[in-house]
Design an enzyme around this catalytic site. Structure first.
Site, short mmCIF file in Angstrom:
data_model
loop_
_atom_site.label_atom_id
_atom_site.label_comp_id
_atom_site.label_asym_id
_atom_site.label_seq_id
_atom_site.Cartn_x
_atom_site.Cartn_y
_atom_site.Cartn_z
CE LYS A 222 117.13 69.95 -45.24
NZ LYS A 222 117.31 70.78 -46.20
CE LYS B 33 124.85 70.67 -42.63
NZ LYS B 33 124.80 70.82 -43.86
CE LYS C 223 121.48 77.85 -45.10
NZ LYS C 223 122.22 77.97 -46.66
P1 AMP Z 1 123.36 74.18 -47.31
O1 AMP Z 1 123.54 75.27 -46.47
O2 AMP Z 1 123.05 72.82 -46.69
O3 AMP Z 1 122.34 74.83 -48.51
O4 AMP Z 1 124.69 74.00 -47.83
C1 AMP Z 1 125.38 74.71 -48.97
C2 AMP Z 1 126.71 74.34 -49.22
O5 AMP Z 1 127.37 74.56 -48.08
C3 AMP Z 1 126.90 72.62 -49.49
O6 AMP Z 1 128.01 72.64 -50.42
C4 AMP Z 1 127.20 72.30 -48.14
O7 AMP Z 1 127.97 71.14 -48.20
C5 AMP Z 1 128.05 73.26 -47.45
N1 AMP Z 1 128.08 73.43 -46.32
C6 AMP Z 1 127.03 73.53 -45.45
N2 AMP Z 1 127.26 73.59 -44.09
C7 AMP Z 1 128.63 73.19 -43.91
C8 AMP Z 1 129.34 73.07 -43.07
N3 AMP Z 1 129.05 73.12 -41.54
N4 AMP Z 1 130.63 73.02 -43.20
C9 AMP Z 1 131.27 72.69 -44.61
N5 AMP Z 1 130.29 72.71 -45.56
C10 AMP Z 1 129.24 73.22 -45.23
#
Ligand code: AMP
Ligand code: TRP
Length: 335
Positions: free
Chosen positions: A118, A200, A203
């Protein structure tokens, strides 16, 4: 009979309200939250304090917090079964963060890959919060004495540092915190980008075709899957070097329950185009009820408010209990 029943294990997880959640968030996290609430004592929160580590537009953030909360309800997180709240509504998170930050080392924070990623992405805003973020996440988890933390694999390092902080605190001050374990799904822990399967699905990706959001309409979902980047091979087979196909197979497998062998057999002799369409259809079908629920829930602001207010009150009660213990352990004078 209550006293003969085993006490349920405690689960806590959180998600940042930045942008509409993706299929990765759904498969890697939220979908599991829904399943876990049957067996565990679950607490799920919108991690709005975490999202300030990256510059946010206030009006947009406010809307996204509410929308994120509604998405959880739409996905099937049930406030009758699980505690649902918004992090900033429970001030003990900020309080415990401070105590834990004073028990977290510069060196261990410097090793966090998310911080490195980040800060590389936002070189103009490498703020202290971005750096100390893991101690806030540790506070989120330790306040509720969670046993298990369901997250995607990208959060594993933050779970490890949480454990280290908790173990160290317990050693220094006497038993205070439950040591949490990560709970990472076997399949789907990392859904990859549709445009670059080495990355990965996120969003915040600039390429709209790289990710599916939970609220995308069916035709958009199908179009994005049709364009998914694969390889120049022709076979639908889970194998090294076939990141794009592996990703599609993993998504299909999670949502249908079919094993990789079954998928390989069912699609043998068929082309990538057929498989991409099939995956798109399965995803569109899985997300359809969620989108419909979301539209309904978002119209009922009074209900949303009622749920997050009740959640904050209940979460605050548990959090305060831990906080009083922590302040006593570190040697603060009772008020
Ligand atoms: P975040 O979007 O970074 O706030 O992530 C929220 C939750 O979604 C966390 O538990 C992440 O590990 C999971 N997560 C985010 N992106 C992915 C992805 N591409 N594949 C699987 N899990 C994800
Ligand atoms: N840091 C997590 C993420 O970016 C979100 C989060 C905040 C979280 N607090 C948490 C996850 C506590 C699990 C437990 O995805």
């Amino acid at each position: 009979m209550a006293d003969t029943q085993e006490k349920k294990q405690i689960i806590l997880s959180g998600i940042q309200p930045t942008g509409t959640f993706t299929l990765g968030n759904y498969i890697g996290a939220i979908r599991n939250w829904v399943h876990l609430q049957e067996e565990y004592d679950c607490a799920y929160m919108i991690a709005d304090m975490h999202s300030l580590t990256v510059r946010q537009e206030p009006a947009k953030l406010r809307q996204q917090i509410l929308s994120a909360f509604a998405v959880l309800l739409a996905c099937g997180v049930d406030p009758e079964k699980s505690l649902m709240f918004i992090q900033s509504h429970v001030y003990q998170h900020a309080e415990l963060n401070w105590v834990l930050a004073c028990n977290t080392q510069f060196g261990e924070l410097s090793r966090m890959t998310q911080f490195k990623d980040k800060s590389a992405k936002h070189p103009e805003n490498i703020n202290a919060g971005l750096f100390t973020y893991p101690s806030l996440m540790a506070a989120d988890i330790l306040l509720y004495q969670a046993n298990l933390v369901p997250v995607g694999v990208d959060q594993k390092q933050h779970l490890e540092i949480t454990r280290d902080i908790a173990i160290r605190f317990n050693n220094n001050y006497g038993p205070t915190f439950t040591i949490p374990e990560p709970y990472i799904p076997e399949v789907g822990a990392k859904v990859m980008s549709l445009a670059d399967p080495a990355k990965k699905m996120s969003k915040s990706d600039e390429n709209q075709n790289a990710f599916i959001t939970i609220l995308d309409p069916p035709e958009v979902i199908i179009r994005k899957f049709k364009r998914a980047v694969t390889d120049s091979d022709m076979e639908i087979r889970y194998a090294e070097g076939k990141d794009g196909i592996n990703n599609l197979m993993s998504i299909y497998s999670v949502l249908t329950g079919d094993s990789y062998e079954t998928i390989e057999r069912d699609f043998s002799g068929k082309g990538y185009g057929d498989f991409k369409l099939a995956v798109g259809e399965v995803v569109a079908e899985a997300l359809r009820p969620i989108r419909e629920n979301y539209d309904r829930v978002m119209k009922d602001k009074a209900y949303l408010e009622e749920v997050y207010r009740a959640g904050a009150q209940k979460a605050g009660y548990t959090a305060e209990k831990t906080m009083r213990k922590v302040y006593r352990k570190v040697g603060f004078l009772a008020k």
